[in-house]
Motif scaffolding. Sequence first.
Motif, PDB file in Angstrom:
ATOM      1  N   GLY A 149      26.901 -20.330  52.376  1.00 12.91           N
ATOM      2  CA  GLY A 149      27.397 -19.542  51.254  1.00 12.91           C
ATOM      3  C   GLY A 149      26.317 -18.703  50.596  1.00 12.91           C
ATOM      4  O   GLY A 149      25.130 -18.825  50.904  1.00 12.91           O
ATOM      5  N   LYS A 150      26.745 -17.846  49.672  1.00 13.76           N
ATOM      6  CA  LYS A 150      25.803 -17.008  48.945  1.00 13.76           C
ATOM      7  C   LYS A 150      25.055 -17.853  47.909  1.00 13.76           C
ATOM      8  O   LYS A 150      25.640 -18.717  47.255  1.00 13.76           O
ATOM      9  CB  LYS A 150      26.550 -15.875  48.248  1.00 13.76           C
ATOM     10  CG  LYS A 150      27.197 -14.898  49.208  1.00 13.76           C
ATOM     11  CD  LYS A 150      27.924 -13.796  48.454  1.00 13.76           C
ATOM     12  CE  LYS A 150      28.558 -12.807  49.427  1.00 13.76           C
ATOM     13  NZ  LYS A 150      29.290 -11.721  48.711  1.00 13.76           N
ATOM     14  N   LYS A 278      32.512 -15.962  61.145  1.00 10.29           N
ATOM     15  CA  LYS A 278      32.250 -15.963  59.703  1.00 10.29           C
ATOM     16  C   LYS A 278      33.510 -15.605  58.909  1.00 10.29           C
ATOM     17  O   LYS A 278      33.724 -16.113  57.809  1.00 10.29           O
ATOM     18  CB  LYS A 278      31.114 -14.995  59.387  1.00 10.29           C
ATOM     19  CG  LYS A 278      29.761 -15.471  59.914  1.00 10.29           C
ATOM     20  CD  LYS A 278      28.645 -14.498  59.593  1.00 10.29           C
ATOM     21  CE  LYS A 278      27.311 -15.020  60.116  1.00 10.29           C
ATOM     22  NZ  LYS A 278      26.187 -14.090  59.818  1.00 10.29           N
ATOM     23  N   HIS A 282      34.658 -18.178  56.104  1.00 10.58           N
ATOM     24  CA  HIS A 282      34.674 -17.742  54.707  1.00 10.58           C
ATOM     25  C   HIS A 282      36.096 -17.519  54.188  1.00 10.58           C
ATOM     26  O   HIS A 282      36.370 -17.776  53.023  1.00 10.58           O
ATOM     27  CB  HIS A 282      33.868 -16.452  54.562  1.00 10.58           C
ATOM     28  CG  HIS A 282      32.420 -16.610  54.888  1.00 10.58           C
ATOM     29  ND1 HIS A 282      31.571 -15.553  55.158  1.00 10.58           N
ATOM     30  CD2 HIS A 282      31.654 -17.722  55.017  1.00 10.58           C
ATOM     31  CE1 HIS A 282      30.368 -16.000  55.425  1.00 10.58           C
ATOM     32  NE2 HIS A 282      30.389 -17.318  55.346  1.00 10.58           N
ATOM     33  N   VAL A 286      36.597 -21.736  53.828  1.00 12.85           N
ATOM     34  CA  VAL A 286      35.865 -21.546  52.567  1.00 12.85           C
ATOM     35  C   VAL A 286      34.556 -22.329  52.525  1.00 12.85           C
ATOM     36  O   VAL A 286      33.480 -21.761  52.377  1.00 12.85           O
ATOM     37  CB  VAL A 286      36.743 -21.909  51.344  1.00 12.85           C
ATOM     38  CG1 VAL A 286      35.992 -21.637  50.052  1.00 12.85           C
ATOM     39  CG2 VAL A 286      38.052 -21.124  51.373  1.00 12.85           C
ATOM     40  N   SER A 287      34.637 -23.645  52.635  1.00 13.30           N
ATOM     41  CA  SER A 287      33.432 -24.468  52.550  1.00 13.30           C
ATOM     42  C   SER A 287      33.412 -25.483  53.689  1.00 13.30           C
ATOM     43  O   SER A 287      34.332 -26.282  53.817  1.00 13.30           O
ATOM     44  CB  SER A 287      33.383 -25.197  51.203  1.00 13.30           C
ATOM     45  OG  SER A 287      32.241 -26.015  51.116  1.00 13.30           O
TER      46      SER A 287
END
Length: 347
Positions: A149-150, A278, A282, A286-287
């Motif tokens: 993640g960012k 990706k 994403h 999501v996670s």
Amino acid sequence: MEYAVKTLQQAITHFADRENCRAFMVFMRWPDGTPRCPYCDATKLTWLAKANVYRCYGEHPKQKFSLKVGTVFEDSALGLEKWLPAVWQLANCKNGISSYELSRALGVTQRTAWFMLHRIRLAMKDGNWSKLGGSDSGPVEVDEAYIGGKPGNKHLSVRKRGSGKKYLLDELGFRDSLNPDYVPTVGRSTKKIPVFGMLDRETRKVRAQVIPEVKRETLMNAILENIEKKSTIYSDGLADYKPLKAMEFVHDTVNHVNEYVRGEVHTQGIENFWSLLKRTLHGTYVSVEPFHLDRYVTEQIFRFNNRATKDNPLTDSDRFVLAVSQIVGKRLTYAELTGKTERPEDF
């Protein structure tokens, strides 16, 4: 196999009939039409329709067994009328299907759906490890990707050194609106999980695996295990690929600082795969915990390698049948999935 079921709606209707499930599983497990005992391989069996199990007359403790025994479905309380549509959806949804969505569709709990999806991902793992490049030493693209993640989205409880602008700029290299000229930290200096991938241009098949770190030894070992010597390998300008020429490979690079394509020299094919992976991670999942990332990569590899092309116009039904054909001889328990016991398929 030419199968009559072509759509998800037809699959749900067809497999709602218990006898249709039995006939399909018998054909997939024993193409000759003769069921065999998974414990003693005997063919003298009796089908007990009310109990939905076979009875073997061999001398061993477990004389009764279901069609799920010996597959990734083993020890599941769910019937095949739920398992088979779940396989259909995961094999054909381009960006995957979340456990929450599957739980609503099948009427099971989210945890059950999550466990089902991981078992199906294990079935999707291809056991064919013939080397890429083939006998004619064709071109192969190699590249590494970083999954995570960012930095700015991390929860405060995860951040070790505060939460203000200094954390975002100094610790994580995040491009902040107050410092538009700051260059973010990218590549191996990030704290993301590295994945190494290889794409055979001739067959359009990809192979990828989660790796502990991006280092020369790790990359060279993966290449030697998966690519035929004397093959042509295209990569970016990473210095760790330099030993390839001394290892009987033809190697050429493209410098992404100046260009992305130079004639036949590029890595756009494997970059396409990273884009799809990706987007799935994403957008749908999501996670994803690093502990489980390898199975999500396997899922995307299955769909990518079995996508419809002009030369190989596969349908949803074809992908479904292929996935079901790989369920035998594989097992994933909930304890293995949650890390309570060692996983047999660990990288």
